[in-house]
Design a protein around this motif. Sequence first.
Motif: not given
Length: 473
Positions: A123-142
């Motif tokens: 619930d806090q503002p977070l800065l998140v880095l998905d370092l090895c992100a392609a094709p995007g499954g984990k990024s869209t989850l995040l």
Amino acid sequence: MQLPDLLLQSIEHTKGFDKTAFEEVHASGEQVVSVRMNPLKLPMLNGEWVLGNRQEAIGNKQEEIHHSSFITHQPVPWSSSGYYLSQRPSFTLDPLLHAGAYYVQEASSMFLEQALKQSVELDQPLLVLDLCAAPGGKSTLLQSVISKESLLVSNEVIQTRVNILKENIIKWGAGNVVVTNNDPTAFSKLHGLFDVLVIDAPCSGSGLFRRDAEAIKEWSEDNVQLCSQRQQRILADAWNCLKEDGVLIYSTCSYSSEEDEEILDWVMKEFKVESLELKVENEWNIDEVQSTAGAYGYRFWPYKVKGEGFFIAAFKKKESADQLRIKIKTTQLASKQEAAIAANWISSSEGLTFIKQGQNIAAIPTQWNETIQYLMQELKVRYAGVELGTIAKNDLLPEHALAVSTILKEDVVKVELTLEQSLDYLRKNEINIENPHKGWALAVYNNFPLGWMKLLGNRINNYYPKEWRILMR
């Protein structure tokens, strides 16, 4: 399916390994298919997902999901929006996939949601880095799990893969995201910037043998060692960018201890960290393991869970990080006139800042404006916020990203397409539409935006991105 003997020998003493069950599940030919719904686009009514104008229940955890292309009744137990399918449909021929209503993702990897929820205050503002992100499954989850006040930086080092990452990020529709195309070393100078660092590391891929038999041909002991060394390099290169008490989430789709437990031991040795123990329900059948140094890890065996092979662990950084001083050399702000024109196309400009990305106007979260401007200065940024379009003759030439975003204004002209018309639109074929309106209109299917068209009386111009068009008949 002939599994490598050397792999079987190397994992025979691993906790939870059952050789007979392992070989049987790979010989079975069974394919586990799962999808994750997009909570940014799918509203919920009485605990059920609402997919467009359809009347069926589609998301009640006790009932079936009805969808134009699939039906299922079983949720992925560790995911709030993941579901198993009874069979694999033709996803390519489902317009709702292209509209970003859901993402096809392997079920075991959806456990990232639990790792995140149990290790940080979402619930806090977070800065998140998905370092090895392609094709995007984990990024869209995040993006589905973090707050609207947070920012995701989704990075992919390989040039050819960053395009599919950008496409999937755009389709998902959120504006609190930056897509970058950098080697992990580029992040080492961003001292203590990120609250969360997610590394789904490149690996030897043994956990995906059942889904991808071709991966077996590429597996070797030498490749396992090479992957282990690469994983250590990636972790070392990116470590500085995580702030003190920040969380590292590390995962692979490998069964090999060299890429799993031994990497956890290496992290414990090289850095000051606290290994985080995650709560796992007994009925999930996920094996909790501990490395030699006592770090907790979680392994998914395909004969124990309904999913593929997967390994994940979480750490909290317990060493101080240098305070990064953000210095912006030049700003990329749009002019007041450009911003005013762009604002006419979105539901609300509150909390948004309009910037220039080349000729395009983009809307980014104001609270992250300084950070995004800095990232654009220091990294190869391929996309940020929501690209709205370019200004031409005091009007906006809208970008596709605006069409499938969550910020487009409600009163834009919409043209509801049939399934056949939608597929022709997605193929960039000509479609016949009778509509008195002239000008820009939104092509929608089942109330989900697919992209832009321009109505010209007796014909239309199809503005679906050429590079995204579907080729399947």
